[in-house]
Design an enzyme around this catalytic site. Sequence first.
Site, short mmCIF file in Angstrom:
data_model
loop_
_atom_site.label_atom_id
_atom_site.label_comp_id
_atom_site.label_asym_id
_atom_site.label_seq_id
_atom_site.Cartn_x
_atom_site.Cartn_y
_atom_site.Cartn_z
N ASN A 140 0.80 -1.23 0.00
CA ASN A 140 0.00 0.00 0.00
C ASN A 140 0.83 1.28 0.00
O ASN A 140 0.35 2.33 -0.40
CB ASN A 140 -0.95 0.01 1.21
CG ASN A 140 -0.22 -0.16 2.53
OD1 ASN A 140 0.50 -1.15 2.73
ND2 ASN A 140 -0.39 0.76 3.45
N GLN A 168 -4.95 -3.74 -2.14
CA GLN A 168 -4.46 -2.82 -3.17
C GLN A 168 -4.38 -3.46 -4.55
O GLN A 168 -4.06 -2.78 -5.53
CB GLN A 168 -3.07 -2.30 -2.78
CG GLN A 168 -3.03 -1.52 -1.49
CD GLN A 168 -3.68 -0.15 -1.60
OE1 GLN A 168 -3.82 0.40 -2.69
NE2 GLN A 168 -4.08 0.40 -0.47
N SER A 184 -11.20 -5.13 0.04
CA SER A 184 -12.01 -4.03 0.55
C SER A 184 -12.61 -3.25 -0.60
O SER A 184 -11.90 -2.89 -1.55
CB SER A 184 -11.14 -3.11 1.41
OG SER A 184 -11.88 -2.03 1.91
N HIS A 186 -13.79 -0.14 -0.95
CA HIS A 186 -13.51 1.27 -1.20
C HIS A 186 -12.15 1.53 -1.84
O HIS A 186 -11.83 2.66 -2.20
CB HIS A 186 -13.67 2.10 0.08
CG HIS A 186 -12.54 2.01 1.05
ND1 HIS A 186 -11.57 2.98 1.16
CD2 HIS A 186 -12.22 1.08 1.98
CE1 HIS A 186 -10.72 2.67 2.11
NE2 HIS A 186 -11.08 1.51 2.62
N CYS A 303 -3.27 4.98 7.13
CA CYS A 303 -3.58 4.31 8.39
C CYS A 303 -2.59 4.68 9.48
O CYS A 303 -2.86 4.50 10.66
CB CYS A 303 -3.60 2.80 8.19
SG CYS A 303 -4.82 2.25 6.99
#
Length: 359
Positions: A140, A168, A184, A186, A303
Amino acid sequence: MIYLDYQSTTPLAPEARDAMMRWLDGPDGMAFANPHSPHKLGRLAKAAIELARERVAALLPPGGRIIFTGNACEAINLAMRGSGSGGSISISSIEHAAVSETATALGGAHVLNVSSEGQCNTRQDLPDDCRLVAVMAVNNEIGTIQPTIDWHRKAKENNALFLIDAVQAYGKIEITHADMIAISAHKFHGPKGIGALWVRDGLELQPQITGGLQEGERSGTLSPALIAGFGAAAALAKERMAGDEQHVEELWNRARDLFDGWELNGSDTARYKGNFNIRKDGLDVARLMSECRDVMFSAGSACASGSGRPSHVLKAIGLSDKQAKSSIRLGWGRYTSPDDIETAAKAINAAAKEQEKWG
């Protein structure tokens, strides 16, 4: 404003929004049904979820099932905690905190090194008691593509399970050869608040959230709106994968020219090219971001932002604390235009040059 923080989150695709609205503001205001109810409205909601499940699974290997979760962190925890206990867990040194902190919490964490290019190669031994290997598909922070097929083979040779954090990578590159895959919505133009874990057929997990077990190994009422958006984004990603890849690479090539004089962090070739992590030694990144406030980019992983600590990923590839703290990450994708890259580069380069001028 110019948005170049696609690793943090991506713009919601119009097609995903339309799919969601059917279950937020449907005909006669009757789109609120619980998909676990046996009546007609419940069955309609369940059908929408099963269609989305098929669409999400279409970008993953055959021979597995989709468990919907609240996010990828939950999916990773279900995989790591639910697949057994005891023994050690081998993880790459550049894993997301959802993997690294869970491995530490479970005890027996074993860290695999990466090269200065950011790849984790299989010329490393696994502990004799290794029960699980976790190597992400695409990092990421620096975008490096990991040799997950080789690590899957290595894990099988050592009778260990293999988990891929594909947050990713999903919808961007092909993902194969795993026991479990976390994703994920989003991160590829779907809604926030919904993720999934793909689990190979024959592998049973111990539930980590008990209750109704609506997803077999995961409890909780599912959201038809979020899952419908997830499925629509997945179908769109499958349809547009080749075009998106070409578009991202064209932007990468232009950015390489525009940011001449900056150092690239991570591999130039084994990389998802929507991730552009670069540095200028001595750069004050906080000042740069303040001076380029109309360009949305990152000083590192979203994050970990605000922690003040240098990136563990950049440290793992051999950068000093100062080099890590003088790095920025630009991320682009489907809805980024060449003009966006041009304008952003002009602003960032001008601000960096001004810093050099005044020291």
